[in-house]
Scaffold this motif. Structure first.
Motif, mmCIF file in Angstrom:
data_model
loop_
_atom_site.group_PDB
_atom_site.id
_atom_site.type_symbol
_atom_site.label_atom_id
_atom_site.label_comp_id
_atom_site.label_asym_id
_atom_site.label_seq_id
_atom_site.Cartn_x
_atom_site.Cartn_y
_atom_site.Cartn_z
ATOM 1 N N LYS A 155 0.823 -1.175 -0.089
ATOM 2 C CA LYS A 155 0.183 -0.005 0.010
ATOM 3 C C LYS A 155 1.065 1.124 0.059
ATOM 4 O O LYS A 155 1.813 1.496 0.867
ATOM 5 N N TYR A 207 -11.379 -6.771 5.784
ATOM 6 C CA TYR A 207 -10.111 -6.035 5.922
ATOM 7 C C TYR A 207 -9.922 -5.779 7.433
ATOM 8 O O TYR A 207 -10.453 -4.792 8.070
ATOM 9 N N GLU A 246 -7.593 -4.212 10.020
ATOM 10 C CA GLU A 246 -6.977 -3.275 10.088
ATOM 11 C C GLU A 246 -6.183 -2.609 11.322
ATOM 12 O O GLU A 246 -6.804 -2.107 12.053
ATOM 13 N N SER A 277 -3.416 -1.105 11.525
ATOM 14 C CA SER A 277 -2.263 0.036 10.891
ATOM 15 C C SER A 277 -1.341 0.668 11.947
ATOM 16 O O SER A 277 -1.679 1.133 13.028
ATOM 17 N N GLY A 278 -0.255 0.411 11.778
ATOM 18 C CA GLY A 278 0.873 0.790 12.544
ATOM 19 C C GLY A 278 1.221 -0.104 13.875
ATOM 20 O O GLY A 278 2.279 0.063 14.501
ATOM 21 N N GLY A 294 -3.878 -5.962 7.510
ATOM 22 C CA GLY A 294 -2.794 -4.790 7.238
ATOM 23 C C GLY A 294 -2.453 -4.365 8.743
ATOM 24 O O GLY A 294 -3.418 -4.425 9.672
ATOM 25 N N GLY A 295 -1.019 -4.069 9.155
ATOM 26 C CA GLY A 295 -0.617 -3.446 10.221
ATOM 27 C C GLY A 295 0.708 -4.122 10.901
ATOM 28 O O GLY A 295 0.872 -5.108 11.107
ATOM 29 N N GLY A 296 1.857 -3.073 10.994
ATOM 30 C CA GLY A 296 2.847 -3.558 11.408
ATOM 31 C C GLY A 296 3.662 -4.684 10.845
ATOM 32 O O GLY A 296 4.664 -5.001 11.440
ATOM 33 N N GLY A 300 2.222 -1.397 4.447
ATOM 34 C CA GLY A 300 2.302 0.007 4.523
ATOM 35 C C GLY A 300 3.653 0.648 4.632
ATOM 36 O O GLY A 300 4.486 1.132 3.799
ATOM 37 N N ASP A 301 3.636 0.865 5.984
ATOM 38 C CA ASP A 301 4.560 2.008 6.317
ATOM 39 C C ASP A 301 6.240 1.153 6.155
ATOM 40 O O ASP A 301 6.930 2.128 5.804
HETATM 41 C C1 1GP Z 1 -2.428 0.429 6.245
HETATM 42 O O1 1GP Z 1 -3.032 -1.938 6.614
HETATM 43 C C2 1GP Z 1 -2.117 -1.048 5.933
HETATM 44 O O2 1GP Z 1 -3.662 0.608 5.759
HETATM 45 C C3 1GP Z 1 -0.532 -1.489 6.526
HETATM 46 O O3 1GP Z 1 -0.346 -1.043 7.737
HETATM 47 O O4 1GP Z 1 1.207 0.695 7.498
HETATM 48 O O5 1GP Z 1 1.311 -0.868 9.669
HETATM 49 O O6 1GP Z 1 1.934 -1.666 7.409
HETATM 50 P P1 1GP Z 1 1.190 -0.645 8.311
#
Ligand code: 1GP
Length: 236
Positions: free
Chosen positions: A13, A161, A163, A165-166, A189-191, A211-212
Motif C-alpha cells: 500500500k 479487512y 486494519e 495500521s501501525g 494490514g498492520g505492523g 504500508g509503512d
Molecule cells: C495500512 O493496513 C495497512 O492501511 C498497512 O499497515 O502501515 O502498519 O504496514 P502498516
C-alpha cells in the motif's frame, strides 16, 4: 472469473501523503514480488497526490487499485485496475460507513464494475484511521468475528479487512476471523516490517498488506516481507 484479489498473497500500500524511502522509485515496487499495489491513505487521496504516482507506475504490470477515502475523486489512467471503497464497520461516525460514499456516488460518474467495497474493522486505537473514523476499537475476538460475519453474510462483502495500521495484530484473532468467513477474502494490514512478521500474519490471513515499511525502510525491506508471505504458501 474469480476476482483479482483472490490471488493476492501480498499487497503493497502506497500512502500518497508519504515520501518513498531513500532513492526508491515507484516503478521498483513491482520488482519486490508483491502481487498488487493499493494507493491509499487516511488523508490526501487527492488527484494532485495520486495522479503523479499513477504516472510513475504507468509501465507496471501488476494490478494497481486506488483506495478512496474521504474525498470523492476518480482518476484516469490505463494502468489503473479499479477502485477499492472502504466501509468502516466499527466507525462511530457514519461519514465512514455511508456518508462519504453517498457523496462520492452522487458526484461521480461511476463504472460500477471497477468499484469494489472493502469491509474494514479498525483495531488500533492509536492509528490515524481510528481517530478519523472514531472507531470503536475496544473489541474482543468475538466482536471482531461478529463484524466479519456481518460483513460477509448480511452485507454481502467479498473483502474483510482487519486494519491494525501501525501495530502488529493478534495472530489468534486474525486466524479466528478467517475461520469464521466462508468465501470472503481476509485482508490483514498492520505492523508487518520484516520476514518473520510477514510469515506470521500470512499464515493466518488470506492477503497481507504492508504500508509503512515501504516508506520507512524501503523496497528491500518490502521484498523481505514478500519472501515471508510466499514461504507460508510454499510451506503449506
Ligand atoms: C495500512 O493496513 C495497512 O492501511 C498497512 O499497515 O502501515 O502498519 O504496514 P502498516
Amino acid at each position: 472469473m474469480a476476482a483479482a484479489w483472490t490471488q493476492w498473497e501480498h499487497v503493497t500500500k502506497v500512502d500518497p501523503d508519504k515520501a518513498l524511502h531513500g532513492g526508491d522509485s515507484y516503478a521498483g515496487i513491482a520488482d519486490t514480488g508483491t502481487d498488487a499495489i493499493i494507493i491509499g491513505g487516511t488523508t490526501n487521496v487527492t488527484e494532485a497526490r495520486v495522479q503523479p504516482i499513477l504516472d510513475a507506475l504507468s509501465s507496471t504490470e501488476i494490478p494497481i487499485f486506488v483506495e478512496l477515502t474521504y474525498r470523492p475523486s476518480s482518476f484516469h489512467t490505463e494502468s489503473l485496475s479499479g477502485y477499492l471503497l472502504p466501509i468502516v464497520l466499527n466507525a462511530d461516525d457514519p461519514l465512514w460507513i455511508t456518508g462519504a460514499h453517498h457523496e462520492w456516488v452522487r458526484s461521480s460518474d461511476l463504472e460500477w464494475e471497477a468499484v469494489h467495497p472493502e469491509a474494514y474493522i479498525v483495531l488500533n486505537p492509536a492509528s490515524a484511521v481510528a481517530t478519523y473514523t472514531r472507531a470503536d476499537c475496544d473489541l474482543d475476538v468475538d466482536d471482531v468475528i461478529a463484524y466479519a460475519e456481518l460483513a460477509e453474510q448480511v452485507l454481502g462483502q467479498q473483502i474483510v479487512y482487519l486494519e491494525y495500521s501501525g501495530m502488529l495484530g493478534d495472530p489468534a484473532a486474525v486466524a479466528a476471523t478467517r475461520d469464521a468467513l466462508s468465501s470472503a477474502q481476509l485482508f490483514y494490514g498492520g505492523g508487518i516490517h520484516d520476514y518473520n512478521s510477514a510469515y506470521e500474519m500470512a499464515g493466518v490471513a488470506d492477503t497481507v498488506i504492508v504500508g509503512d515499511v515501504l516508506h520507512d525502510a524501503g523496497l528491500k525491506a518490502v521484498a523481505e516481507t514478500v519472501r515471508g508471505a510466499r514461504d507460508v504458501h510454499h510451506d503449506s
